[in-house]
Enzyme design. Sequence first.
Site, PDB file in Angstrom:
ATOM      1  N   ARG A 170       1.064  -1.167  -0.116  1.00 16.50           N
ATOM      2  CA  ARG A 170      -0.062  -0.004  -0.232  1.00 16.50           C
ATOM      3  C   ARG A 170       0.929   1.350   0.144  1.00 16.50           C
ATOM      4  NH1 ARG A 170      -5.601   1.631   3.331  1.00 16.50           N
ATOM      5  NH2 ARG A 170      -5.486   3.743   2.504  1.00 16.50           N
ATOM      6  N   ARG A 209      -6.468   1.709  -3.766  1.00 12.67           N
ATOM      7  CA  ARG A 209      -5.872   0.868  -2.942  1.00 12.67           C
ATOM      8  C   ARG A 209      -5.235  -0.877  -2.956  1.00 12.67           C
ATOM      9  NH1 ARG A 209      -8.721   2.573   1.316  1.00 12.67           N
ATOM     10  NH2 ARG A 209      -8.675   4.362   1.174  1.00 12.67           N
ATOM     11  N   ASP A 252      -6.672  -2.579   2.344  1.00  8.87           N
ATOM     12  CA  ASP A 252      -6.560  -1.707   3.453  1.00  8.87           C
ATOM     13  C   ASP A 252      -7.306  -2.296   4.156  1.00  8.87           C
ATOM     14  OD1 ASP A 252      -8.137   1.023   4.703  1.00  8.87           O
ATOM     15  OD2 ASP A 252      -9.576   1.046   4.147  1.00  8.87           O
ATOM     16  N   ASP A 312      -9.730  -2.100   8.236  1.00 14.80           N
ATOM     17  CA  ASP A 312      -9.380  -1.505   9.247  1.00 14.80           C
ATOM     18  C   ASP A 312     -10.412  -1.998   9.944  1.00 14.80           C
ATOM     19  OD1 ASP A 312      -9.222   1.241   7.662  1.00 14.80           O
ATOM     20  OD2 ASP A 312     -11.026   0.699   6.514  1.00 14.80           O
TER      21      ASP A 312
HETATM   22  C1  X6L Z   1     -19.929  11.952   1.697  1.00 15.67           C
HETATM   23  C2  X6L Z   1     -18.496  11.293   1.931  1.00 15.67           C
HETATM   24  C3  X6L Z   1     -20.007  10.017   1.805  1.00 15.67           C
HETATM   25  C4  X6L Z   1     -17.425  11.000   2.252  1.00 15.67           C
HETATM   26  C5  X6L Z   1     -19.616   9.193   1.931  1.00 15.67           C
HETATM   27  C6  X6L Z   1     -17.360   7.439   2.291  1.00 15.67           C
HETATM   28  C7  X6L Z   1     -15.655   8.649   2.404  1.00 15.67           C
HETATM   29  C8  X6L Z   1     -16.693   5.769   2.765  1.00 15.67           C
HETATM   30  C9  X6L Z   1     -14.854   7.766   2.947  1.00 15.67           C
HETATM   31  C10 X6L Z   1     -18.273   9.080   2.282  1.00 15.67           C
HETATM   32  C11 X6L Z   1     -17.000   8.499   2.529  1.00 15.67           C
HETATM   33  C12 X6L Z   1     -14.963   6.189   2.352  1.00 15.67           C
HETATM   34  C13 X6L Z   1     -13.945   1.788  -0.059  1.00 15.67           C
HETATM   35  C14 X6L Z   1     -14.239   2.350  -0.912  1.00 15.67           C
HETATM   36  C15 X6L Z   1     -13.360   4.039   0.602  1.00 15.67           C
HETATM   37  C16 X6L Z   1     -13.798   0.092   0.108  1.00 15.67           C
HETATM   38  C17 X6L Z   1     -16.214   0.849  -1.424  1.00 15.67           C
HETATM   39  C18 X6L Z   1     -13.859   5.479   2.538  1.00 15.67           C
HETATM   40  C19 X6L Z   1     -13.083   5.418   2.641  1.00 15.67           C
HETATM   41  N1  X6L Z   1     -12.923   2.382   0.636  1.00 15.67           N
HETATM   42  N2  X6L Z   1     -16.219   1.894  -1.220  1.00 15.67           N
HETATM   43  N3  X6L Z   1     -14.081   3.982  -0.287  1.00 15.67           N
HETATM   44  N4  X6L Z   1     -15.261   0.124  -0.273  1.00 15.67           N
HETATM   45  N5  X6L Z   1     -16.690   0.198  -2.079  1.00 15.67           N
HETATM   46  O1  X6L Z   1     -13.527  -0.398   1.170  1.00 15.67           O
HETATM   47  O2  X6L Z   1     -14.900   4.202   2.481  1.00 15.67           O
HETATM   48  S1  X6L Z   1     -11.807   5.638   0.787  1.00 15.67           S
HETATM   49 MG    MG Z   2     -11.529   1.793   5.211  1.00 10.62          MG
HETATM   50 MG    MG Z   3      -8.431   2.659   6.199  1.00 11.41          MG
END
Ligand code: X6L
Ligand code: MG
Ligand code: MG
Length: 171
Positions: free
Chosen positions: A83, A92, A95, A97
């Site tokens: 990563r 990435r 990840d 968590d």
């Molecule tokens: C508004 C603003 C709505 C921000 C949602 C949601 C930001 C999730 C970051 C958000 C918001 C994240 C994954 C991902 C990411 C994953 C899928 C995050 C961190 N990680 N999408 N996006 N799977 N499908 O593991 O989770 S970035």
């Molecule tokens: Mg995450």
């Molecule tokens: Mg993370």
Amino acid sequence: MNTAYLSAGSNMGDREAYLREAAVRLNSLPGTELDRLSSIYETDPVGFEDQAPFLNMVFRLRTSLPAEELLDACLGIEAEIGRVRTVRWGPRVCDLDILLFNDENMETEKLTVPHPRMHERAFVLVPLLETDPGILATLKRRFPGFPGVDLEDGIRLYKTIQGPAAFLEGK
Ligand code: X6L
Ligand code: MG
Ligand code: MG
């Protein structure tokens, strides 16, 4: 012994191989065993949407490591798998968590448990509930707005797995 639920995700390269690599490395940590795992789901990216679809799944670990040591181990495994942190919420290879750690509520500089935004993410909730349907009661108690998201939106079953041993062996 502690019980920890981890969310795993990948959206670059051989996504399934990276999830497996993470599982193998977690299972190899001292005092730690991969005890249950969800199916693999393919999920639309959220947060930063202009990137490739993810594979996501959830691992349940039994571990003698305390939460902050498990977090350090997860960050180490992410780095070992390759990563590189560039764009926030960007692509990435791996990840990891921590979602839940026993029934604990903790908030330090490094770690907040339960994961504060987990109830808004179908890519976390669907595989988590698959690993343990009994968690539904915990989620409703801890997150008054639960679920904060449509649990069928942007998520598709990608692959079912026969159990931890099969996954670790590459089946
Ligand atoms: C508004 C603003 C709505 C921000 C949602 C949601 C930001 C999730 C970051 C958000 C918001 C994240 C994954 C991902 C990411 C994953 C899928 C995050 C961190 N990680 N999408 N996006 N799977 N499908 O593991 O989770 S970035
Ligand atoms: Mg995450
Ligand atoms: Mg993370």
